[in-house]
Every structure is written in structure tokens, then in C-alpha cells.
Design a protein around this motif. Structure first.
Motif, PDB file in Angstrom:
ATOM      1  N   HIS A  23       0.801  -1.211   0.000  1.00 43.39           N
ATOM      2  CA  HIS A  23       0.000   0.000   0.000  1.00 43.39           C
ATOM      3  C   HIS A  23       0.843   1.274   0.000  1.00 43.39           C
ATOM      4  CE1 HIS A  23       0.275  -1.765   4.057  1.00 43.39           C
ATOM      5  NE2 HIS A  23       0.319  -0.550   4.531  1.00 43.39           N
ATOM      6  N   LEU A 172      -5.303  -1.692   8.030  1.00 45.82           N
ATOM      7  CA  LEU A 172      -5.683  -1.327   6.672  1.00 45.82           C
ATOM      8  C   LEU A 172      -6.953  -0.484   6.661  1.00 45.82           C
ATOM      9  CD1 LEU A 172      -5.013  -4.521   4.544  1.00 45.82           C
ATOM     10  CD2 LEU A 172      -3.891  -2.323   4.360  1.00 45.82           C
ATOM     11  N   ARG A 176      -7.882  -0.720   2.484  1.00 50.56           N
ATOM     12  CA  ARG A 176      -7.695  -2.051   1.908  1.00 50.56           C
ATOM     13  C   ARG A 176      -7.917  -2.053   0.399  1.00 50.56           C
ATOM     14  NH1 ARG A 176     -12.391  -2.525   4.877  1.00 50.56           N
ATOM     15  NH2 ARG A 176     -11.285  -3.566   6.565  1.00 50.56           N
ATOM     16  N   ILE A 178      -6.276  -0.431  -1.677  1.00 54.52           N
ATOM     17  CA  ILE A 178      -4.972  -0.329  -2.347  1.00 54.52           C
ATOM     18  C   ILE A 178      -4.373  -1.719  -2.594  1.00 54.52           C
ATOM     19  CG2 ILE A 178      -2.651   0.649  -2.211  1.00 54.52           C
ATOM     20  CD1 ILE A 178      -3.893   2.900  -0.480  1.00 54.52           C
ATOM     21  N   PRO A 179      -4.193  -2.573  -1.576  1.00 51.69           N
ATOM     22  CA  PRO A 179      -3.729  -3.936  -1.881  1.00 51.69           C
ATOM     23  C   PRO A 179      -4.714  -4.711  -2.745  1.00 51.69           C
ATOM     24  CG  PRO A 179      -4.360  -3.755   0.421  1.00 51.69           C
ATOM     25  CD  PRO A 179      -4.314  -2.370  -0.116  1.00 51.69           C
ATOM     26  N   ALA A 309      -3.803   1.907  -7.797  1.00 55.50           N
ATOM     27  CA  ALA A 309      -2.922   0.793  -7.446  1.00 55.50           C
ATOM     28  C   ALA A 309      -2.945  -0.279  -8.525  1.00 55.50           C
ATOM     29  CB  ALA A 309      -3.333   0.202  -6.103  1.00 55.50           C
TER      30      ALA A 309
END
Length: 333
Positions: A23, A172, A176, A178-179, A309
Motif C-alpha cells: 500500500h 488497513l 484495503r 490499495i492492496p 494501485a
């Protein structure tokens, strides 16, 4: 442990190296972020970071590919590699360079380069970032610091220990996405342009709608599910598996499914969803009593994968040069 290259003063007592959090590649604009790393840990960014910057039209596709970028993604850094990232509270022996402390609205964003100097010799050694839209982090300039002798690092935990100690969890929260965006890019590449069907449940809730918009429809879809330590393996063609938070190694399934690397904290939330308290449908608290229990962890709105991302991850993968995947990269969802 790291010290100032000018006078040798100790700058941090952080001794345990961890994998660079995925992230780190993205953030939420105008939102205050928590520290990127846990106290006592550091990570090393293998990519160039900081000025000088060069625009895409100055670099060209061939030179960009040599630097690990296979699709257009804004300006490229020609700064040093090996930047060391720390939690802000782990830094010592520095002072703020006031003339380099610019930011947007709530803190410092590092726009002017190193903004922390060693108190011993006044050498600029690091950049602190804590403005809105920035992870709270200190970046040690690899050209201004040196490694110092340090106590042994924390031992690398195996997957059983990680599960038993909740070490896979990270704060996160609303980040979360982003991942999830990074994992989505890995899924799209692994699918090779074929339809993908996400297994019902957490995987479909997080990625199903976006995969339906990105990938072609049709029969013979590849099934996407979860696999990993303490979870086992299910019949699937593609499986989201965790990346070890200390070493960066990808958990490997024993079956024939293709592993799709996923941030360990996100994977653990999908594989072992947090307990959600069931509140009574009738009744209530006695008059004058105040509730002190936290509310159930239901998000205020559905969280999907981060588009930024997703594109950042794809741009760093050679497969994005294939026409079908480049079309997805350009189109998005």
C-alpha cells in the motif's frame, strides 16, 4: 540500525527489516493516514525515489522499460535506489529543516526533498511525510546514511506463528482498496485474457464486479478463490495467496492452481473475516446506561479495488505490453 554518513550518529534503533508494504504505492487524497510501518521495523524500497524526475516524452519506452516501467505512468524518478522507510517515532537525533517543511494542508509532504538534518553535523539525512494523502513515514536518504552494527533482527516467523500471533493483521481499515487493486492486477495477468469467475463470498464481494467489467464473458471461465496457511486449498484455477510480511515470499499452493500474490493483511481479512457482533433485534439498554462496546465492523460503503494501485501494478509488469492487456490498462473500468 542506521546512522548519519557525516558523523556516524545513530538515527534509528529500528533493527527488523520487513517486506515493503504494497500500500506504499497509493494513498487517499485529503485523508490523514496512519504510520506505514510498525514501530521497530524498517523496509527498503528497491525502486528509484525522489528527484530528479523526467517526463515520459523525455525518456521513451525503451529506457522506461529498462527502469522497470512497461506502460506510461507519469514522471519517472531518477533518484537513488534503496531508500529506507521507518515509522516516524523510530527516528532520533534529527531536526526539522524549516525552509523545506512545505505541505498541502495538514502536515509535510516532502515536496522540497530531505527536510530532516542530523543534529550532530547538520547533514540532510531524511524526509518526513505526514500530510493528508501521505502515509506517515520517514525516508532515510540512502546516500546520506550508513548501516551500523545492530542487535540481531527478530526471527522470521513461519506461517503458523504468523496466524497464531495475529501478525498478518495491519491497520488497513478503509485503505484495503490499495492492496486489492494490486491483487486485481495480478489476477488479470494470471488469467491471460480469459474470463474469470470469483468464488462466492469475500472474493466475489471485493473483486467480482470489477473482474466482470474488465474481463471477457463466456464459458470456461477460470475460477478464482482463496488458498493459504490455515485455510487450505479449494478447487480453483487461480488462488489468492498471502505474501509473507517479513520476507516478501509468496505462499505456494501444492495443487495445480496458479498463485496470485496478495498482501497478507488483505488476504487474512478475506480468509478469516473479523467477527461481527450480532445485536438483538428487540430490547435495548436500561435507562441511563451508555454503550461502551464498539460497533460491529461493517464498512460504511462497499470497498472495491483502487484504480491507481491497479494501474501502478500493471505498469510494472512486462505482460502489460500485450495488446489485450494494454487495452485494459488504458480503458480501466
Amino acid at each position: 540500525m542506521f546512522g548519519c554518513a557525516g558523523c556516524g550518529a545513530v538515527l534509528t534503533a529500528a533493527v527488523s527489516e520487513v517486506a515493503l508494504p504494497v500500500h506504499w504505492t497509493d494513498a487517499h487524497w485529503e485523508t490523514l493516514h496512519p504510520p506505514l510501518l510498525e514501530a521497530g521495523c524498517y523496509a527498503v524500497d528497491p525502486e528509484p525515489y525522489g528527484p530528479p524526475w523526467r517526463q515520459e516524452d523525455e525518456v521513451g519506452a525503451s529506457e522506461a522499460a529498462e527502469r522497470g516501467w512497461f506502460a506510461p505512468f507519469g514522471a519517472l524518478s531518477y533518484g537513488p535506489t534503496g531508500t529506507v522507510l521507518l515509522a516516524p517515532g523510530d527516528l532520533r537525533g534529527t531536526r526539522l529543516i524549516l525552509e523545506r517543511a512545505a505541505g498541502y494542508c495538514m502536515g509535510i509532504d516532502g515536496r522540497d526533498g530531505p527536510n530532516l538534518a542530523c543534529v550532530g553535523c547538520d547533514l540532510p539525512v531524511a524526509t518526513r511525510m505526514d500530510d493528508c494523502g501521505c502515509w506517515q513515514v520517514v525516508l532515510l536518504d540512502p546516500e546520506a546514511v550508513v548501516r551500523l552494527p545492530a542487535p540481531p533482527e527478530l526471527p522470521v516467523m513461519d506461517w503458523t506463528e504468523l496466524l497464531a500471533t495475529d501478525a498478518l493483521w495491519h491497520r488497513l481499515s478503509a485503505f484495503r482498496d490499495i492492496p486489492a487493486g494490486a491483487a486485481l492486477a495480478q489476477v488479470v495477468v494470471a488469467a491471460g485474457g480469459e474470463p474469470v469467475e470469483a468464488a462466492p463470498g469475500p472474493v466475489a464481494e471485493l473483486l467480482g464486479r470489477t473482474l466482470g467489467a474488465l474481463m471477457p464473458a463466456g464459458e470456461g471461465a477460470k475460477r478464482l478463490d482463496l488458498a493459504g496457511p490455515g485455510f487450505g486449498e479449494r478447487a480453483a484455477d487461480l488462488v489468492l495467496v498471502p505474501v509473507h510480511p517479513q520476507t516478501g515470499e509468496v505462499w505456494q499452493p501444492r495443487g495445480g492452481a496458479v498463485p496470485v500474490p496478495t498482501d497478507a493483511a488483505l488476504w487474512s481479512e478475506l480468509a478469516f473475516p473479523p467477527h461481527r457482533t450480532r445485536l438483538p433485534a428487540v430490547g435495548g439498554l436500561p435507562a441511563g446506561a451508555e454503550r461502551d462496546d464498539p460497533l460491529p465492523p461493517h464498512p460504511a460503503y462497499p470497498i472495491g479495488p483502487s484504480h491507481a494501485a491497479f494501474r501502478h501494478t500493471l505498469a510494472r509488469m512486462p505482460a502489460v505490453r500485450e495488446p489485450w492487456l494494454r487495452a485494459i490498462y488504458d480503458r480501466g473500468w
